[in-house]
Scaffold this motif. Structure first.
Motif, PDB file in Angstrom:
ATOM      1  N   LYS A   1       0.823  -1.206   0.000  1.00  0.00           N
ATOM      2  CA  LYS A   1       0.000   0.000   0.000  1.00  0.00           C
ATOM      3  C   LYS A   1       0.861   1.262   0.000  1.00  0.00           C
ATOM      4  CE  LYS A   1      -4.134  -1.857   2.232  1.00  0.00           C
ATOM      5  NZ  LYS A   1      -5.038  -1.741   3.413  1.00  0.00           N
ATOM      6  N   ALA A   2       1.892   1.258   0.841  1.00  0.00           N
ATOM      7  CA  ALA A   2       2.784   2.421   0.890  1.00  0.00           C
ATOM      8  C   ALA A   2       3.538   2.599  -0.423  1.00  0.00           C
ATOM      9  CB  ALA A   2       3.768   2.267   2.045  1.00  0.00           C
ATOM     10  N   LEU A   3       3.905   1.489  -1.070  1.00  0.00           N
ATOM     11  CA  LEU A   3       4.634   1.570  -2.343  1.00  0.00           C
ATOM     12  C   LEU A   3       3.759   2.198  -3.430  1.00  0.00           C
ATOM     13  CD1 LEU A   3       7.065   0.849  -4.149  1.00  0.00           C
ATOM     14  CD2 LEU A   3       6.033  -1.391  -4.481  1.00  0.00           C
ATOM     15  N   PHE A   4       2.529   1.711  -3.580  1.00  0.00           N
ATOM     16  CA  PHE A   4       1.667   2.238  -4.634  1.00  0.00           C
ATOM     17  C   PHE A   4       1.209   3.661  -4.314  1.00  0.00           C
ATOM     18  CE2 PHE A   4       0.907  -2.428  -5.278  1.00  0.00           C
ATOM     19  CZ  PHE A   4       1.563  -2.488  -6.485  1.00  0.00           C
ATOM     20  N   ARG A   5       1.066   3.975  -3.026  1.00  0.00           N
ATOM     21  CA  ARG A   5       0.720   5.347  -2.662  1.00  0.00           C
ATOM     22  C   ARG A   5       1.862   6.299  -3.024  1.00  0.00           C
ATOM     23  NH1 ARG A   5       0.800   5.080   2.589  1.00  0.00           N
ATOM     24  NH2 ARG A   5      -1.165   3.964   2.739  1.00  0.00           N
ATOM     25  N   ALA A   6       3.101   5.858  -2.780  1.00  0.00           N
ATOM     26  CA  ALA A   6       4.253   6.695  -3.120  1.00  0.00           C
ATOM     27  C   ALA A   6       4.392   6.855  -4.629  1.00  0.00           C
ATOM     28  CB  ALA A   6       5.526   6.089  -2.528  1.00  0.00           C
ATOM     29  N   LEU A   7       4.129   5.790  -5.385  1.00  0.00           N
ATOM     30  CA  LEU A   7       4.206   5.899  -6.845  1.00  0.00           C
ATOM     31  C   LEU A   7       3.101   6.798  -7.396  1.00  0.00           C
ATOM     32  CD1 LEU A   7       4.957   2.172  -7.753  1.00  0.00           C
ATOM     33  CD2 LEU A   7       6.551   4.078  -7.799  1.00  0.00           C
ATOM     34  N   LYS A   8       1.937   6.759  -6.746  1.00  0.00           N
ATOM     35  CA  LYS A   8       0.827   7.580  -7.220  1.00  0.00           C
ATOM     36  C   LYS A   8       1.068   9.055  -6.922  1.00  0.00           C
ATOM     37  CE  LYS A   8      -4.195   7.890  -6.951  1.00  0.00           C
ATOM     38  NZ  LYS A   8      -5.423   7.341  -6.302  1.00  0.00           N
ATOM     39  N   THR A   9       1.577   9.364  -5.744  1.00  0.00           N
ATOM     40  CA  THR A   9       1.821  10.755  -5.346  1.00  0.00           C
ATOM     41  C   THR A   9       3.210  11.253  -5.727  1.00  0.00           C
ATOM     42  OG1 THR A   9       2.524   9.979  -3.156  1.00  0.00           O
ATOM     43  CG2 THR A   9       0.200  10.592  -3.439  1.00  0.00           C
ATOM     44  N   LYS A  10       4.033  10.397  -6.367  1.00  0.00           N
ATOM     45  CA  LYS A  10       5.381  10.751  -6.823  1.00  0.00           C
ATOM     46  C   LYS A  10       6.263  11.196  -5.642  1.00  0.00           C
ATOM     47  CE  LYS A  10       3.912  12.019 -11.465  1.00  0.00           C
ATOM     48  NZ  LYS A  10       3.880  13.075 -12.506  1.00  0.00           N
ATOM     49  N   ARG A  11       6.234  10.397  -4.593  1.00  0.00           N
ATOM     50  CA  ARG A  11       7.089  10.638  -3.432  1.00  0.00           C
ATOM     51  C   ARG A  11       8.086   9.503  -3.284  1.00  0.00           C
ATOM     52  NH1 ARG A  11       2.833  12.850   1.198  1.00  0.00           N
ATOM     53  NH2 ARG A  11       2.146  14.724   0.069  1.00  0.00           N
ATOM     54  N   ASP A  12       8.885   9.561  -2.214  1.00  0.00           N
ATOM     55  CA  ASP A  12       9.893   8.533  -1.984  1.00  0.00           C
ATOM     56  C   ASP A  12       9.224   7.207  -1.652  1.00  0.00           C
ATOM     57  OD1 ASP A  12      11.841  10.397  -2.406  1.00  0.00           O
ATOM     58  OD2 ASP A  12      12.079  10.917  -0.291  1.00  0.00           O
ATOM     59  N   THR A  13       9.702   6.143  -2.289  1.00  0.00           N
ATOM     60  CA  THR A  13       9.141   4.815  -2.050  1.00  0.00           C
ATOM     61  C   THR A  13       9.663   4.264  -0.730  1.00  0.00           C
ATOM     62  OG1 THR A  13      10.970   3.861  -3.322  1.00  0.00           O
ATOM     63  CG2 THR A  13       8.916   4.315  -4.494  1.00  0.00           C
ATOM     64  N   PRO A  14       8.926   3.326  -0.097  1.00  0.00           N
ATOM     65  CA  PRO A  14       9.399   2.751   1.177  1.00  0.00           C
ATOM     66  C   PRO A  14      10.641   1.905   0.976  1.00  0.00           C
ATOM     67  CG  PRO A  14       7.442   1.617   0.411  1.00  0.00           C
ATOM     68  CD  PRO A  14       7.611   2.813  -0.483  1.00  0.00           C
ATOM     69  N   LYS A  15      11.418   1.757   2.042  1.00  0.00           N
ATOM     70  CA  LYS A  15      12.673   1.012   1.978  1.00  0.00           C
ATOM     71  C   LYS A  15      12.558  -0.395   2.549  1.00  0.00           C
ATOM     72  CE  LYS A  15      15.599   5.138   2.258  1.00  0.00           C
ATOM     73  NZ  LYS A  15      16.654   5.817   3.021  1.00  0.00           N
ATOM     74  N   PHE A  16      11.504  -0.694   3.283  1.00  0.00           N
ATOM     75  CA  PHE A  16      11.367  -2.021   3.886  1.00  0.00           C
ATOM     76  C   PHE A  16       9.901  -2.296   4.187  1.00  0.00           C
ATOM     77  CE2 PHE A  16      13.910   0.899   6.587  1.00  0.00           C
ATOM     78  CZ  PHE A  16      12.849   1.582   7.173  1.00  0.00           C
ATOM     79  N   GLY A  17       9.588  -3.592   4.309  1.00  0.00           N
ATOM     80  CA  GLY A  17       8.252  -4.033   4.657  1.00  0.00           C
ATOM     81  C   GLY A  17       8.291  -4.885   5.919  1.00  0.00           C
ATOM     82  N   LEU A  18       7.936  -6.176   5.781  1.00  0.00           N
ATOM     83  CA  LEU A  18       7.977  -7.083   6.932  1.00  0.00           C
ATOM     84  C   LEU A  18       9.390  -7.301   7.444  1.00  0.00           C
ATOM     85  CD1 LEU A  18       5.431  -9.771   5.684  1.00  0.00           C
ATOM     86  CD2 LEU A  18       5.082  -8.166   7.554  1.00  0.00           C
ATOM     87  N   ILE A  19      10.389  -7.117   6.575  1.00  0.00           N
ATOM     88  CA  ILE A  19      11.783  -7.347   6.969  1.00  0.00           C
ATOM     89  C   ILE A  19      12.276  -6.300   7.965  1.00  0.00           C
ATOM     90  CG2 ILE A  19      13.043  -5.973   5.248  1.00  0.00           C
ATOM     91  CD1 ILE A  19      14.672  -8.522   4.680  1.00  0.00           C
ATOM     92  N   TYR A  20      11.500  -5.236   8.157  1.00  0.00           N
ATOM     93  CA  TYR A  20      11.867  -4.199   9.130  1.00  0.00           C
ATOM     94  C   TYR A  20      11.922  -4.758  10.550  1.00  0.00           C
ATOM     95  CZ  TYR A  20      11.508   0.085  11.898  1.00  0.00           C
ATOM     96  OH  TYR A  20      11.708   1.085  12.808  1.00  0.00           O
ATOM     97  N   HIS A  21      11.110  -5.790  10.842  1.00  0.00           N
ATOM     98  CA  HIS A  21      11.048  -6.363  12.189  1.00  0.00           C
ATOM     99  C   HIS A  21      12.174  -7.344  12.471  1.00  0.00           C
ATOM    100  CE1 HIS A  21       7.114  -4.540  12.763  1.00  0.00           C
ATOM    101  NE2 HIS A  21       6.782  -4.980  11.555  1.00  0.00           N
ATOM    102  N   ALA A  22      13.077  -7.577  11.527  1.00  0.00           N
ATOM    103  CA  ALA A  22      14.230  -8.443  11.770  1.00  0.00           C
ATOM    104  C   ALA A  22      15.182  -7.776  12.761  1.00  0.00           C
ATOM    105  CB  ALA A  22      14.947  -8.758  10.457  1.00  0.00           C
TER     106      ALA A  22
END
Length: 544
Positions: free
Chosen positions: A320-341
């Motif tokens: 959701k964050a990735l497609f929202r960033a692509l739609k609004t032309k902002r910075d894409t997220p750097k991590f998803g579930l792997i952030y909790h590692a």
């Protein structure tokens, strides 16, 4: 024309009626009408369910089984000029290539199949309807299991169910504990501030019940001595309201539910940990059992997760964050579930993106090794985790240790050599004024004063001469010469520098020092900017 339904071969008697596709269903309303359209040519019975399942799966996948190939060879030997109607165009192509038998696939064939399927009991004689229904049901169940690819050895489905149940238990536990604290807080509000552990809180409430029982009861098996004394002291001076025994019984029942769910959660976590170490040991070593199980559940299976590239593994769970960033032309997220590692969690905010990218690349390798490899050891995961940890340590130290060498060779540190240069301060560069002694300056001032006095006397004498001799021409010529000389002397006096006083020298020195300070700061600022650019280039090279 013939029609082959599994291993049932039917011959078409009246091909003219097949041309009317829309009204073909009327010819199969009764078994008598159906026998006028098609006739049983050959029928072969299966030996058991496994043989029927093998033949059915071959037909579903568009392949030619051995038994069907034998039957069709007999037909080709007898009547090679006839055409074969098939429901699957892919299967018809295989039959035509291997047996050189012409096949037909059209909407007419689809309608014909529908009619035969409705009157199959009337076309096959000597077969009871109950037995045929039981055989069809068993074959349908076997075929559906094959399509779903269900097998008890596929344990990643158990991991998906276990991690989903674990998340649901966490949500329910939070709701139950919040309700229990709020409910019992009306009776004994001070207990929630003294006991912060939820499980300990529920055990204590279940054992004591009413707050008046704290003074006469022993809870040393649940609470430490210091906390027990604080609880007893708070129970005597509590500001809570009085409640009935029925309310206390309901609260105790809720505490029992919380304790049972907590014990089941610990048991489920141990089961999930053992199952993850059995199916994906390298993935578990890299990111942990919880993060690894969530990645498998998000992808659907371990094999589907192995098909994802490292960039997709890095962003799994952040769609959701990735497609929202692509739609609004902002910075894409750097991590998803792997952030909790744990490796991403122990890094600072500046380096989380770099570590998550490297961890995702190594995790993708371990997932493919676990899914497609035959080895069950976790050595590969331990090696890749060690590489990520060394990279993390290097980023935290900001390049103090320069590690050289390839991945196969051992890393070595370069020899450090201290090269220091001793510089001596030169005070002569502080001042830009010419080095002249004070005595010399005083003499110059005195000489200038005497010259000005002499010129003034001469000017007065000339003025007297002009007044006495006005009509004499030679005197006028001399006067012109003297005027020219006088102007030249005045210009020289004006061009000469006035005598400098000590205050003027101080002002000049201050101005000079201020200029030197501004130039030095500007040079330092330029040097720092150059160093920052060099560091950025070095970091970019290290990342590549």
């Amino acid at each position: 024309m013939w029609f082959c339904f599994v291993f049932l071969l039917l011959q078409v008697l009246n091909e003219k009626k097949l041309q009317e596709v829309d009204s073909l269903w009327k010819e199969f309303e009764t078994p008598e009408k159906a026998n006028k359209i098609v006739k049983l040519k050959h029928f072969e019975k299966f030996q058991d369910t496994t043989e029927a399942l093998a033949a059915s799966t071959a037909l579903v996948e568009g392949k030619l089984s051995k038994n069907l190939k034998k039957i069709l060879k007999k037909i080709v030997a007898k009547d090679a000029h006839e055409q074969l109607a098939v429901a699957d165009a892919k299967l018809g192509g295989v039959i035509k290539d291997k047996l050189n038998l012409s096949c037909i696939h059209s909407p007419m064939v689809t309608e014909l199949m529908r009619g035969i399927r409705s009157q199959i009991e009337g076309l096959i004689t000597g077969l009871p309807s109950r037995e045929m229904a039981a055989m069809c049901l068993g074959l349908a169940h076997s075929l559906s299991r094959y399509k779903l690819k269900f097998s008890p050895d596929k344990v990643d489905t158990m991991i998906i169910q276990a991690i989903s149940l674990l998340d649901d238990l966490d949500k329910e536990l939070n709701n139950y504990i919040m309700r229990c604290r709020e409910w019992y807080g009306w009776h004994f509000p001070e207990l929630g501030k003294i006991i912060t552990d939820n499980l300990m809180y529920c055990k204590c409430v279940r054992k004591i019940g009413d707050r008046s029982n704290f003074a006469s009861s022993d809870v040393s098996d649940i609470l430490p001595e210091e906390i027990e004394e604080d609880v007893k002291a708070a129970a005597e001076i509590s500001m809570g309201t009085e409640v009935s025994e029925e309310d206390i019984n309901n609260i105790i029942h809720l505490c029992d539910q919380v304790i049972e769910i907590s014990e089941y959660r610990t048991q489920l976590y141990d089961y999930l940990k053992n199952r993850m170490m059995a199916i994906a040991p390298n993935l578990t070593v890299m990111v942990g059992e919880l993060v690894g199980a969530r990645l498998i559940a998000h992808a659907g299976s371990l094999l589907n997760l192995a098909k994802h590239p490292a960039s997709t593994v890095q962003l799994l769970g952040a769609e959701k964050a990735l497609f929202r960033a692509l739609k609004t032309k902002r910075d894409t997220p750097k991590f998803g579930l792997i952030y909790h590692a744990s490796l991403v969690g122990q890094t600072n905010t500046k380096n989380k993106g770099k570590i998550s990218r490297m961890l995702a690349a190594k995790t993708a390798l371990t997932i493919r090794y676990d899914a497609l490899g035959e080895d069950t050891s976790a050595e590969m995961g331990a090696e890749n985790r060690l590489k990520v940890e060394t990279r993390l340590r290097l980023l935290e130290e900001r390049g103090i240790r320069r590690i050289s060498g390839t991945g196969k060779a051992l890393a070595r540190t370069d020899k450090y050599q201290n090269k220091s240069e001793v510089k001596i301060f030169d005070p002569s560069g502080d001042s830009t004024l010419p080095a002249v002694s004070k005595k010399r300056k005083i003499q110059e001032v005195e000489e200038q004063d005497t010259e000005i006095a002499v010129k003034a006397k001469k000017f007065k004498a000339e003025m007297k001469e002009e007044t006495t001799v006005e009509n004499d021409e030679p005197v006028r010529k001399k006067k012109k010469k003297k005027d020219k000389e006088k102007q030249a002397e005045e210009e020289e006096v004006l061009n000469e520098e006035p005598p400098t006083s000590p205050t003027v020298e101080l002002h000049v020195l201050l101005c000079f020092y201020i200029m030197v300070w501004f130039t030095a700061t500007f040079v330092c600022f330029q040097n720092t900017e150059k160093k920052k650019k060099k560091k950025k280039k070095i970091k970019d090279q290290d990342e590549d």
